[in-house]
Design an enzyme around this catalytic site. Structure first.
Site, short mmCIF file in Angstrom:
data_model
loop_
_atom_site.label_atom_id
_atom_site.label_comp_id
_atom_site.label_asym_id
_atom_site.label_seq_id
_atom_site.Cartn_x
_atom_site.Cartn_y
_atom_site.Cartn_z
N SER A 63 -16.96 -1.58 5.32
CA SER A 63 -17.98 -1.69 6.36
C SER A 63 -17.54 -1.06 7.67
O SER A 63 -18.37 -0.58 8.44
CB SER A 63 -18.32 -3.17 6.59
OG SER A 63 -17.16 -3.90 6.95
N VAL B 156 -11.33 5.67 3.69
CA VAL B 156 -9.99 6.25 3.63
C VAL B 156 -10.00 7.48 2.72
O VAL B 156 -10.57 7.44 1.62
CB VAL B 156 -8.97 5.23 3.11
CG1 VAL B 156 -7.58 5.85 2.99
CG2 VAL B 156 -8.92 4.00 4.03
N ASP C 75 -5.73 -10.35 6.20
CA ASP C 75 -6.63 -9.87 5.14
C ASP C 75 -5.80 -9.38 3.96
O ASP C 75 -5.98 -8.26 3.49
CB ASP C 75 -7.52 -8.76 5.69
CG ASP C 75 -8.74 -8.50 4.82
OD1 ASP C 75 -9.11 -9.42 4.05
OD2 ASP C 75 -9.32 -7.41 4.90
#
Length: 522
Positions: free
Chosen positions: A133, A137, A292
């Site tokens: 979002s 990459v 994360d």
């Protein structure tokens, strides 16, 4: 009607329509700040979505875009708001969106680095290896240089076009809704919705500037310098800017590909031990942690070194909170529930007028059914989530600064369960916890803290005395004068009264919105 109110109501109407289409309006029902909008959305939208409530909500949030996806991930730890089943379903919410075009990638890279793409990279793969979002990459190879005669293999992260504007719009709506909640829902004030939004906003703001992410990666690399079990990829600062970040490309296996790990001669239990110890050191030793650590962000190199990537979402914990958390975690692991309760009271998380004995009993009632299971079935992260469910009884306020840590614990624990399902990763870290507690809470640790406090006070004492002299001089010369903003703040507030009639204003505005919809179609 103010422009701000109209903008927020218009966006809220769009959100309600999408959620109604997925039969997920229960989230807005629970918040209780837009009943007329919710009711109207139900009237004009069909609701035939399959699945559990949490699954339907996840699909709605995915359709609503980047901000909603991030909100859903944040809500996945709020069992106090949504219940355990819905929160669990939201943990499966995938932060994935269709990739944006290579033309946009080229434009952003060249604009940010002020050079043609070919001048920056020898090769640049047009297809992204990941698209989320916030950013996507791409793999690339740099031009040859002395340190890398054949060029260096790198991963280039590029911020998604327009994502910052989308977040600003939706964060303004969230901030407004939090204000309304606090004004009209007294029972929800202890959950600190406005402070929670600000915490979320600060996290998102850091993600919007990839230089911050690069700095976070470098800081964590320094924290783990010399550690042969865990590391962070190098940052290429010459190819990093606000919307572009370049890092060393990792050659390794995703941490959750157990069969491949075993085939490569790696021990999954040792992998989890290393990940567990790394997370513990981040939280308790450094007070700076990766928030994360899902399987897509953890890799294992051929020699068994665990490598983390994606440092956009990071958390910090001050020393005092670390000690409290250490007391709590060790108390649960050793079934010392009195220690758990006292840690809450000492930290001020539970009001002093509550009963320590009663809170001890509540902690036991939550923990014993879990602790009675085999170690592999114990979920410390879920235990903490359930503990927060008793907070209303004891008038315990939410701690927004800890929500990121709770989320990170859930994600990290999930990695452990995938890789070594018969092992509890927090049990693996217990010796480290006990050692850290002895060092931190023991005599030498207390002496060190006392010396640090004394030194800090001594350094600030001249400024304190100078301000005291100045204040005394002002009082003796002119008496006590209040700043105009202070006087303004002391006046009776009318905003709450305005917010109390918002539901009726919503009804009026909703008629306008419906008329617009019927005229031009939404």
């Amino acid at each position: 009607m103010t422009p701000r109110l109209f903008r927020n109501l218009s966006r809220l109407w769009v959100i309600a329509r999408v959620m109604a289409r997925h039969d997920a309006l229960f989230l807005l029902d629970r918040v209780g700040v837009a009943a007329p909008v919710v009711a109207a959305a139900r009237l004009v939208s069909r609701r035939d979505a399959p699945g559990r409530p949490g699954q339907r909500l996840a699909r709605a949030l995915t359709e609503l875009g980047p901000t909603a996806i991030k909100v859903g991930q944040a809500l996945s730890i709020r069992t106090d708001l949504l219940g355990e089943e819905v929160a669990t379903d939201l943990t499966e919410l995938q932060d994935q969106l269709p990739p944006f075009s290579f033309d946009e990638v080229r434009r952003i890279v060249e604009s940010e680095l002020d050079r043609p793409l070919e001048a920056v990279f020898l090769t640049f793969e047009p297809e992204p290896v990941a698209a989320a979002s916030i950013a996507q990459v791409h793999f690339a190879i740099t031009h040859p240089e002395d340190s890398y005669p054949e060029g260096r293999k790198v991963a280039v992260k590029v911020l998604r076009p327009g994502v910052d504007e989308a977040f600003r719009r939706d964060l303004a709506l969230m901030d407004w809704l939090a204000e309304v909640m606090e004004a009209t829902q007294p029972a929800l004030r202890r959950l600190k919705p406005s402070e929670t939004v600000r915490t979320f906003e600060a996290s998102v703001h850091m993600e919007m500037d990839l230089r911050f992410e690069a700095a976070a990666a470098c800081e964590m690399a320094e924290n783990f310098a010399g550690d042969e079990t865990f590391r962070v990829p190098d940052v290429d600062w010459t190819r990093t800017a606000q919307r572009v970040m370049t890092q060393e490309r990792i050659v390794g296996l995703p941490v959750d590909e157990v069969d491949h790990l075993v085939a490569a001669g790696l021990d999954p239990l040792e992998v989890i031990r290393r990940a567990s110890n790394a997370f513990f050191n981040m939280v308790f030793r450094d007070g700076f942690f990766h928030a994360d650590m899902h399987p897509g962000n953890l890799f294992v190199e051929p020699d068994g070194t665990v490598v983390a990537v994606d440092f956009g979402i990071m958390g910090r914990i001050d020393p005092s909170t670390r000690r409290t958390l250490g007391q709590m975690l060790l108390g649960f692991l050793t079934a010392d529930y009195r220690r758990v309760a006292e840690a809450h009271f000492v930290a001020g998380w539970v009001p002093a007028d509550q009963s320590v004995e009663a809170f001890t009993q509540a902690s036991r009632s939550i923990a014993e059914p879990i602790m009675g299971k085999p170690l592999a079935e114990i979920s410390i992260a879920r235990l903490l989530a359930q503990l927060f469910q008793v907070t209303e009884t004891f008038h315990m306020e939410a701690q927004p600064s800890l929500l990121m840590l709770q989320k990170s614990m859930l994600v990290t624990e999930g990695v452990g369960r995938r890789v070594a399902p018969d092992v509890n990763m927090w049990e693996l870290a217990q010796p480290l916890i006990e050692s850290w507690m002895a060092e931190t809470m023991g005599p030498m640790g207390r002496l060190r803290d006392g010396m640090d406090t004394l030194q800090s006070t001594a350094e600030r004492l001249p400024r304190i005395l100078a301000h005291a002299d100045r204040a005394a001089a002002l009082l003796s010369a002119d008496g006590l004068r209040l700043h105009p903003e202070t006087v303004k703040a002391m006046r009776p507030k009318r905003s709450n009264a305005m917010l109390m009639i918002l539901p009726w204003m919503l009804v009026a505005v909703l008629g306008t919105l419906l008329a617009v919809q019927l005229t031009v179609g939404w």
